[in-house]
Design an enzyme around this catalytic site. Structure first.
Site, short mmCIF file in Angstrom:
data_model
loop_
_atom_site.label_atom_id
_atom_site.label_comp_id
_atom_site.label_asym_id
_atom_site.label_seq_id
_atom_site.Cartn_x
_atom_site.Cartn_y
_atom_site.Cartn_z
N GLN A 146 123.00 28.59 66.21
CA GLN A 146 123.16 29.83 66.96
C GLN A 146 124.60 29.99 67.44
OE1 GLN A 146 120.25 31.33 66.85
NE2 GLN A 146 121.37 33.17 67.39
N HIS B 23 127.58 31.48 65.37
CA HIS B 23 127.65 32.90 65.04
C HIS B 23 128.87 33.56 65.65
CE1 HIS B 23 124.37 34.58 62.75
NE2 HIS B 23 123.50 33.81 63.36
N GLU C 210 116.25 36.49 72.24
CA GLU C 210 116.13 37.04 70.89
C GLU C 210 115.28 36.09 70.03
OE1 GLU C 210 119.82 36.96 68.80
OE2 GLU C 210 119.17 38.37 67.25
N HIS C 211 115.64 34.79 70.04
CA HIS C 211 114.89 33.77 69.30
C HIS C 211 114.36 32.73 70.27
CE1 HIS C 211 118.28 35.02 66.52
NE2 HIS C 211 117.24 35.30 65.77
N ASP D 299 116.11 33.51 59.65
CA ASP D 299 117.29 34.31 59.32
C ASP D 299 117.30 34.74 57.87
OD1 ASP D 299 118.48 34.36 61.78
OD2 ASP D 299 119.71 32.58 61.44
N HIS E 107 101.52 80.17 79.43
CA HIS E 107 100.67 79.15 78.79
C HIS E 107 99.20 79.54 78.93
CE1 HIS E 107 104.31 76.80 78.79
NE2 HIS E 107 103.71 75.73 78.32
#
Lengths: 431, 431
Positions: free
Chosen positions: A260, A263, A328-329, A362, A421
């Site tokens: 991770q 990245h 996220e993960h 991934d 209406h």
């Protein structure tokens, strides 16, 4: 790297600070982006050519005719791409397609006891634009993850844009586009590419929605054209939270944290464990593995600035922390992984057991790797087929059904001060 | 009101101009909103009290303790509300709930031939904030349309905010909140209410997502807190497109056009027909009905500035026009309504047949009345249960599954220059 212990008296405020850390530098590019979009709207292809020459280093021979990547170039890329990687992309495409095919939603139509026919219908967007970054962040796996769900949804036209700085195109990116069923590829990037997809030029027809990651200019351009077209989420730096007990393999956990961290220097990797021994062993293993990691500079910065190891009394105590972080993960490497996962509310994707490193997800797992970051898993989902479809509801009343429902609509219209209406119903019922 | 004929040589550019009309005045309130949000973050309840005194005319006795609407006040509102309207709200709630219950998505989990277990799980958001405008735009029907889907999704906490200018609360709004299962009601509005829901104060706990319509301040505040929390779409002025053949009743069509036009001077009502006779009769009927409409000033301005009657050769020719306009509401009053509807890609909601005025859908039909405006039905859907849930994907590999999939992930990791990714797989396989 931050070490926290939930048994410490100041854990509450310390964890709150970890939650509040801003990992993104807000670049103020909005004025530049506004000007670029205005130029593309005004000058179309000419603006795209000018910006591509200026920003991507293309020569004077780069013209509007150069924008579209030709069939021959795509064929050449397929021949040029490393066969092993190409085979891996084929496997990935098949698994992503199979997973997403199960997400195609069903239509519904029923007639109720009053004679009202009602339901909904899902339709694919008429066209989608896919932004693919150039240079080192040009990932063929992301092309698959964005384009395959759109194709599964039934989008008839996918137009991809990718800058080619210095004229260089990643052949695997073109190969992935071909495998995923991308219909058109344009050699243009940045805010100008987003503008072209939103407003159209002579060469690039406009789309209904733009997806895909990009730098600060691309993100700002997407925000700015939102409304004119749809956009996907604006992705922030990637993150993982690993929940592990004392039986986890510290080398494996360290490798996952670094996968991770490599990245982006703004990525975040967090270990939560009930074992001091694992915490210490992982901290040592991270240092050891950094020594031989090609992207060690990036990973080291991420681990130093945003990494954390959190010690909890029992793993069950971690669940509320996970829900607040909404990672996220989420990897769970613990004896009772399934039971722990069942109690988590907020996470983009969960990876269960020691043999499911996040990197499988991934690439070749099947689920999408475009996932909510920066705690947005509290309120949003990863990319999927629904992002490329929209629902139209349907309603149809028989005269009898209108007689049954009409008086209530008239009452509410009048109560809300909307007599027009009420009248549109009353006029049909001679009320 | 604009009259167009698709057989005219300049129809193309004229229709393009109709498409491009901007009906919203962009009020530049962003700086004011930024300051209000900062105040609420810094001073919490005190800021809410100050702003409520200043903007809603509350006296010095208005304090933090005044913010929460009490149980007794809600009970009183239920007693005070007109019984006929209350019964209509009960009918509406039941029908909305029934329709939306069918939208609850299913979870999925399967194990494939390689031994990979994968799927997803939907969970409700942990909390939702519902903005309800005060004053004349305070619509109990909108409370139901926003809150009922959230409850159906399983959201455990719904907090509603509503300004009470001059201390006045619409009892039907409180009643609708009670019927819909809203858990907390706060007497606060504007950007300050949005800030309180996003960041929390001592009295108002923060939520995960904010939904509901509001004025320019509310819209700007929602845009600004997006990321901190989720938000729904930013709704623009309402719109209807009526597709009608020569057999349609011009009085009914005119009433439906005016029901839309009375919402807002920026609302848009368009008739598309293959009959000159209907076009003329509807134009006359609109003028006639305006004479007795309470909100005639608003409706007249909308019809004058944004209304249109488009004559087409055959109704089938209208389908591409409908798809380009992507109307929020589409009424089809024609012999072959179903067949025409089936060919439409872009519309928020479709109302079929002469006995289905759009106002039925506003109140008691069952489908949601929160729908995409300003051509965004090209890429988005009306509000529904999915807006209050999010999907977490799940992946789990056995050692054998990892052996089968791992080499492809390693190949892609290396091809993308992410060796840490490759290593996190390889280390488990001794590759």
């Amino acid at each position: 790297m931050l070490r926290l212990d939930s048994r410490d008296p100041d854990f509450g405020p310390s964890f709150a600070r970890l939650l509040a850390v801003k990992r993104e530098v807000a670049e103020d590019v909005d004025e530049a982006v506004r000007a670029i979009i205005a130029e593309v709207v005004a000058r179309g292809d000419d603006a795209l050519v000018d910006y591509s020459r200026r920003f991507d280093g293309h020569g004077p021979d780069f013209s509007a005719a150069s924008l579209r990547v030709s069939e021959a170039e795509i064929e050449a890329a397929l021949r040029e791409a490393p066969p092993e990687a190409l085979d891996a992309l084929r496997l990935a495409r098949a698994r992503i397609e199979s997973f997403h095919r199960a997400q195609v939603p069903g239509d519904r139509r029923e007639t109720d006891a009053l004679g009202v026919t009602l339901g909904w219908r899902w339709t694919a967007l008429e066209s989608v634009g896919l932004y693919v970054p150039g240079g080192t962040a040009s990932y063929p796996s992301s092309v698959l993850m964005n384009a395959v769900p759109a194709k599964v949804a039934g989008v008839p036209r996918i137009a991809m844009v990718v800058p080619t700085p210095g004229g260089v195109t990643n052949p695997l990116v073109l190969a992935a586009a071909r495998l995923a069923g991308v219909d058109e590829i344009f050699r243009v990037g940045g805010a100008q590419a987003v503008a072209a997809l939103a407003y159209g030029t002579a060469t690039v027809a406009p789309v209904a929605k733009i997806v895909g990651p990009g730098n600060a200019y691309v993100a700002a351009a997407k925000r700015r054209v939102f409304g004119q077209v749809g956009i996907d989420m604006i992705a922030g730096p990637s993150e993982v939270l690993i929940l592990a007990d004392g039986h986890a393999n510290p080398d494996w956990v360290a490798a996952d944290l670094l996968a991770q961290a490599e990245h982006d220097a703004a990525a975040q990797a967090i270990l939560v464990t009930d074992s001091d021994a694992l915490a210490d062993a992982v901290a040592r293993a991270v240092e050891g593995q950094l020594a031989t990691l090609p992207r060690a500079d990036i990973a080291r910065a991420s681990w130093r600035d945003y990494g954390a190891i959190v010690r909890v009394e029992r793993l069950a105590d971690a669940i509320p922390l996970v829900d607040r972080l909404a990672p996220e993960h989420l990897e769970i490497e613990a004896a009772d992984a399934e039971a722990l996962a069942a109690r988590v509310r907020n996470a983009g994707a969960i990876f269960l057991g020691a043999h499911t490193p996040e990197a499988i997800g991934d690439y070749v797992g099947g689920p999408n790797h475009v996932l909510p970051t920066a705690r947005s898993a509290r309120f949003s989902s990863g990319l999927g087929v629904l992002d490329f479809m929209k629902r139209t509801t349907l309603l149809s009343c028989t005269p009898e059904a209108l007689r049954a429902l009409g008086p209530a609509a008239v009452a509410l219209g009048r109560a809300e001060g909307l007599d027009g209406h009420a009248r549109s119903v009353a006029i049909r019922l001679n009320l």
